[in-house]
Design a protein around this motif. Structure first.
Motif, PDB file in Angstrom:
ATOM      1  N   ALA A 195       0.829  -1.208   0.000  1.00 18.76           N
ATOM      2  CA  ALA A 195       0.000   0.000   0.000  1.00 18.76           C
ATOM      3  C   ALA A 195       0.864   1.259   0.000  1.00 18.76           C
ATOM      4  O   ALA A 195       0.630   2.190  -0.783  1.00 18.76           O
ATOM      5  CB  ALA A 195      -0.953  -0.008   1.189  1.00 18.76           C
TER       6      ALA A 195
ATOM      7  N   ILE B  64       1.245   4.170  -2.908  1.00 13.68           N
ATOM      8  CA  ILE B  64       1.071   5.592  -2.615  1.00 13.68           C
ATOM      9  C   ILE B  64       2.315   6.373  -3.045  1.00 13.68           C
ATOM     10  O   ILE B  64       2.211   7.457  -3.639  1.00 13.68           O
ATOM     11  CB  ILE B  64       0.778   5.792  -1.112  1.00 13.68           C
TER      12      ILE B  64
ATOM     13  N   VAL C 137       2.337   6.681  -6.855  1.00 13.19           N
ATOM     14  CA  VAL C 137       1.319   7.636  -7.317  1.00 13.19           C
ATOM     15  C   VAL C 137       1.812   9.063  -7.143  1.00 13.19           C
ATOM     16  O   VAL C 137       1.718   9.891  -8.060  1.00 13.19           O
ATOM     17  CB  VAL C 137      -0.012   7.425  -6.565  1.00 13.19           C
TER      18      VAL C 137
ATOM     19  N   CYS D 136      -8.605   1.103  -0.930  1.00 12.59           N
ATOM     20  CA  CYS D 136      -9.187   2.405  -1.259  1.00 12.59           C
ATOM     21  C   CYS D 136      -9.171   3.330  -0.042  1.00 12.59           C
ATOM     22  O   CYS D 136      -8.858   4.518  -0.157  1.00 12.59           O
ATOM     23  CB  CYS D 136     -10.608   2.213  -1.778  1.00 12.59           C
TER      24      CYS D 136
ATOM     25  N   LYS E 191      -7.044   3.299   2.433  1.00 10.62           N
ATOM     26  CA  LYS E 191      -5.662   3.740   2.671  1.00 10.62           C
ATOM     27  C   LYS E 191      -5.258   4.827   1.681  1.00 10.62           C
ATOM     28  O   LYS E 191      -4.565   5.782   2.041  1.00 10.62           O
ATOM     29  CB  LYS E 191      -4.719   2.541   2.558  1.00 10.62           C
ATOM     30  N   LEU E 192      -5.681   4.685   0.446  1.00 13.31           N
ATOM     31  CA  LEU E 192      -5.352   5.683  -0.571  1.00 13.31           C
ATOM     32  C   LEU E 192      -6.019   7.020  -0.255  1.00 13.31           C
ATOM     33  O   LEU E 192      -5.389   8.083  -0.348  1.00 13.31           O
ATOM     34  CB  LEU E 192      -5.798   5.185  -1.948  1.00 13.31           C
TER      35      LEU E 192
ATOM     36  N   VAL F 147      -5.018  10.492  -1.859  1.00  8.58           N
ATOM     37  CA  VAL F 147      -5.198  10.080  -3.253  1.00  8.58           C
ATOM     38  C   VAL F 147      -6.692   9.963  -3.550  1.00  8.58           C
ATOM     39  O   VAL F 147      -7.421   9.311  -2.802  1.00  8.58           O
ATOM     40  CB  VAL F 147      -4.502   8.722  -3.528  1.00  8.58           C
TER      41      VAL F 147
ATOM     42  N   ALA G 253      -9.387   8.241  -4.830  1.00 11.61           N
ATOM     43  CA  ALA G 253      -9.554   6.861  -5.270  1.00 11.61           C
ATOM     44  C   ALA G 253     -10.975   6.376  -5.011  1.00 11.61           C
ATOM     45  O   ALA G 253     -11.694   6.920  -4.168  1.00 11.61           O
ATOM     46  CB  ALA G 253      -8.551   5.954  -4.553  1.00 11.61           C
TER      47      ALA G 253
ATOM     48  N   LEU H  56      -7.472   7.252  -9.135  1.00 12.53           N
ATOM     49  CA  LEU H  56      -7.246   5.818  -9.112  1.00 12.53           C
ATOM     50  C   LEU H  56      -8.559   5.063  -8.963  1.00 12.53           C
ATOM     51  O   LEU H  56      -9.419   5.460  -8.163  1.00 12.53           O
ATOM     52  CB  LEU H  56      -6.312   5.423  -7.959  1.00 12.53           C
TER      53      LEU H  56
END
Length: 410
Positions: free
Chosen positions: A227, A231, A234, A256, A258-259, A264, A266, A292
């Motif tokens: 993960a 990140i 990205v 998702c 965590k992003l 991010v 996502a 994402l």
């Protein structure tokens, strides 16, 4: 070569989007054969233009016989692919005064029945929903001249072989077309069952290969670091749009979260999502609301995004052929693309299978700042789950005993 050189009528050629300048290899090979009413087994990479390869000649043949009822059926594995194929063929059909409709699960069957009260000349459908519509008498095959199994290998992978056999037994004699990106043994068996002995086999590229215009990179990372590695990639590459594949629905949602926590934009997409939400999420990804999209393999064949630059395998698929389908979401229609894979020790066998299937040699690369510290699992070091449970019970007993000794009044 130009589309006008493939014996296609002027109306169809004019209806082809201007961004498509020349026919792809599979289109050059398939269109003349299909126009000649021959059965076809076509093997071509994902994103190579298979929809037009069968759609253009079938629509022209329908227009020439002036049938007022359903004349062609395209069977696909997923809802998203059904919608995508119908959307791509609609302007072509409209140019010939024909009607294309699609039907799939996830939408109320009543609304589809209502749409089908006006006869469609070509119907794109998933197997289960098509069978339901036939059983209710909404769809009849009496005048069907051409049947297409699109993404035929995926239809078999997803367990639709029984429905396919039932549907094919209902079809009148006519043209049979199988389009696939890979050629598993089960597909060869199906081809022998439903294609004529004189069918034409078209192979537009090396079997089971990935598109040459995809730059493939594999990073070796710890399973628990994936993960953070994603990140990091990205943020470092500042990707505006990337499709991320995971193997499980729960993992899609967890990743998702965590992003999003890392800033991010996502969204997660998998089979447990309602169809309306799936469609909305996909549209938001296409328009840039989400950078994402984290998806499971239910959508590996159903997502088409113009100029999608990056595909990421957060998890490697257990089936090597699925890898080919996943990365085929990028580098479509002659464009270039990037495919990255994050591979832990436990997935090295999957990588070896991918290399064998695609006759490639994808090597492991280090990702700066993410040193691999996990140890490979071995028969001697891996403890059986039952032993672990026994140890936990022993520890609990000791803890309880020690607690009693330390607290005699309790």
């Amino acid at each position: 070569m130009l589309f006008s050189e493939l014996s296609l009528c002027t109306q169809l050629v004019k209806a082809i989007p201007t961004k498509i300048i020349a026919p792809s290899r599979v289109q050059q090979l398939a269109i003349p054969v299909i126009l000649n009413n021959q059965d076809v087994l076509a093997l071509a990479q994902t994103g190579s233009g298979k929809t037009y390869a069968y759609g253009l000649p079938i629509l022209q043949r329908i227009s020439q016989v002036s049938l007022m009822n359903l004349a062609a059926v395209v069977i696909v594995p997923t809802r998203e692919l059904a919608s995508q194929v119908a959307q791509n063929l609609h302007p072509l059909a409209q140019a010939l005064g024909l009607r294309v409709e699609h039907a799939c699960g996830g939408e109320a069957i009543e609304s589809q029945i209502e749409r089908l009260t006006t006869t469609a000349n070509l119907l794109v459908a998933t197997p289960g929903r098509l069978l339901a519509l036939v059983q209710q008498g909404v769809v009849t095959f009496s005048e069907v001249k051409s049947v297409v199994l699109d993404e035929a290998d995926r239809l078999l992978d997803m367990g639709f072989v029984k429905d396919i056999n039932v549907l094919m037994s209902m079809m009148p004699a006519g043209q049979r077309l199988l389009f696939s990106a890979t050629m598993p043994v089960a597909l060869n068996t199906l081809a022998q069952q439903i294609l004529s002995a004189t069918h034409v086999r078209i192979q537009a590229q090396v079997l089971n290969s990935a598109v040459d215009d995809i730059a493939q990179t594999v990073y070796h990372v710890n399973k628990g670091s994936k993960a953070q590695a994603l990140i990091h990639l990205v943020h470092t590459n500042q990707w505006q749009q990337a499709l991320v594949f995971v193997n499980a629905k729960a993992d899609a949602d967890a990743l998702c979260k965590k992003l999003l926590k890392a800033g991010v934009r996502a969204a997660a997409l998998h089979g447990d999502k309602e169809q309306a939400l799936r469609s909305q999420t996909l549209e938001e990804f296409k328009t840039g609301i989400h950078n994402l999209l984290v998806a499971t393999d239910v959508l590996a064949r159903g997502i088409h995004i113009d100029a999608l630059p990056v595909v990421i395998n957060f998890d490697l698929p257990a089936q090597a052929a699925v890898y080919v389908h996943r990365i085929g979401r990028t580098a479509r229609a002659g464009l270039t693309g990037v495919a990255l894979s994050l591979v832990s020790h436990s997935e090295l066998a999957y990588l070896e299978a991918i290399n064998t299937l695609t006759t490639q040699s994808l090597r492991l690369n280090e990702l700066a700042g993410f040193a691999v510290t996990d140890k490979p699992l071995s028969g001697s070091s891996k403890r059986a789950p039952r032993d672990k449970q026994a140890n936990r019970r022993t520890m609990n007993k000791r803890s309880a005993s020690d607690f009693s000794k330390r607290n005699p009044t309790r």
